[in-house]
Design an enzyme around this catalytic site. Sequence first.
Site, PDB file in Angstrom:
ATOM      1  N   GLU A 140     -47.672  21.311 108.694  1.00  0.00           N
ATOM      2  CA  GLU A 140     -47.847  22.204 107.549  1.00  0.00           C
ATOM      3  C   GLU A 140     -46.852  21.731 106.501  1.00  0.00           C
ATOM      4  O   GLU A 140     -45.669  22.050 106.553  1.00  0.00           O
ATOM      5  CB  GLU A 140     -47.553  23.664 107.907  1.00  0.00           C
ATOM      6  CG  GLU A 140     -47.919  24.577 106.746  1.00  0.00           C
ATOM      7  CD  GLU A 140     -46.940  25.717 106.431  1.00  0.00           C
ATOM      8  OE1 GLU A 140     -47.287  26.565 105.603  1.00  0.00           O
ATOM      9  OE2 GLU A 140     -45.828  25.744 106.980  1.00  0.00           O
ATOM     10  N   ASP A 158     -44.670  24.312 111.639  1.00  0.00           N
ATOM     11  CA  ASP A 158     -44.450  25.199 110.502  1.00  0.00           C
ATOM     12  C   ASP A 158     -43.429  24.597 109.538  1.00  0.00           C
ATOM     13  O   ASP A 158     -42.400  24.061 109.962  1.00  0.00           O
ATOM     14  CB  ASP A 158     -43.916  26.529 111.065  1.00  0.00           C
ATOM     15  CG  ASP A 158     -43.838  27.641 110.041  1.00  0.00           C
ATOM     16  OD1 ASP A 158     -44.890  28.035 109.525  1.00  0.00           O
ATOM     17  OD2 ASP A 158     -42.717  28.110 109.761  1.00  0.00           O
TER      18      ASP A 158
END
Length: 556
Positions: free
Chosen positions: A280, A219
């Site tokens: 990401e 993330d």
Amino acid sequence: MRMSFADESRPADPAPWWRHAVIYQIYPRSFADASGDGIGDLPGITSRLDDLAELGIDAVWLSPFYRSPQNDAGYDVSDYRDVDPLFGTLADADDLIAGAHARGIRVIVDLVPNHSSDRHAWFQAALAAGPGSRERARYLFRDGRGENGELPPNNWESVFGGAAWTRVAEADGTPGQWYLHLFDRSQPDFDWSNEEVREEFRGVLRFWLDRGVDGFRVDVAHGLVKKAGLPDYTPPADAGSMGGGLDDVPYWGQPGVHEIYRDWHLLVAGYAGDRALCAEAWLPTIEQTALWVRPDEMQQAFNFEYLETEWDAAQLRAVVTESLARYSAVGAPSTWVLSNHDVVRHATRLALAEPIPQGWGIGPRTPGRPDPVVGLRRARAASALMLGLPGGAYLYQGEELGLPEAIDIPDEARQDPTWFRTNHERYGRDGCRVPLPWTSDAPGYGFSPTGASWLPQPPEWRELARDAQRGEPDSTLTLYTTLLAERRHHALGTGTLEWIEGLGDDVVAFRNGNVTVVANLGTEPVPLPAGGLLVASEPGVAGVLAPDTTAWLLPA
Ligand code: GLC
């Protein structure tokens, strides 16, 4: 039960799985609810693994299910080594991993290293310990500006709106230091120059690798390192929330971040079974994103430049060409993606009159309501085009049902922090997170045994329920199932792309091994090249290809 994918005997793969895998994103709170509380859970996922095996995906990525106060739907983690009771237990996670592996499906979990929850033991200790302490040094605490420190240390804004700094009260009750949170105030950023933070995350990686996961989706992988001195920065007013397309942002894409991923690369490589890391990272160019997948860093990075490309043949040809060139220059595959839990679903996005900045979302007051028929048709064509490309691909739960964005969520039901932190100016991401319809005639469309659903499901979703589409020749579910089977059969993921020219400006056409993929993005039908029709995104394709349609052909 603990097991790893490598334990099983299976035919040798010509290339590591992550170079060509189709990975299905599960957003646990919206996938399937076994407990009946209206929030999806791990036993719910395990109960639906046969449906995923039938769809024909290679792996799943699970958005966070760790202990969390759920201020950002689980991306605010208070314990990285435990399952939140909302979603189940560690034993449920083990069952899910084992159940997936038994069906030949790999499991990737989400790692959230940029920030923790403010309920994490480390942040609570930092609040208690006071300025200058070892506990505060794990986060980004700073003294405020102004005579009495009453102004934030710099002008950074949170991705979700409002200031990126919050001032704390010190133990004696006086206003004290400020801490940085690029996201919600309940998500304090770690200081990644601190060795304790680095060591802690090595432990978290090992914890889940030891439980048998096949990799991590990382993330905010472009955000961990902040520019020295934390200089002021104001993004352009129309910028996407995560920084995609923006250069020189002092908290995105700082060079020091790569050292962290080199370290993780070695750690992950110490495990058997080709485990993988996927970034990401929303970056200004494909060239920069490719830096995340150099041979000694991560294996994959989401191709968000592809996701953000409009429904336009010239733009799509350009982004595919550049992606293949940039990623192969570093020896990596491209990882194509069209939807996820942070963007407007592509069955709606591709029919928007104007692009919406990433993360802003759409709702009932957004001007220019997209036509759902056009959106679905384009989405089916876009997915058929994407799944014909060489490399890996990510699917987002529900796209195989053709689900559109839920636009008409009532204001009082909205939950995304973006909605609150922008004083309802931006709708945020709830519209792509509505629980899935499984059974058309069951309460809550079978999402939950009680019919409960943490976000309301649109009534039109009844006919999109999985059971209504299963086995129906023209359904979106059948289309995806066929595309995935043919993609696997013809080894398109490990193939190579050769452009076909001369079919018109509005056509994207290429050969990948034996298969010719032709997509018509224009407004007029185009003649199809000779060949046997393998699959098409719309029924009735013969000789010509209608607008917003993709066909896969075999040699004549
Ligand atoms: C990532 C997640 C998003 C989350 C944010 C903060 O962008 O995909 O859902 O809100 O990080 O963790």
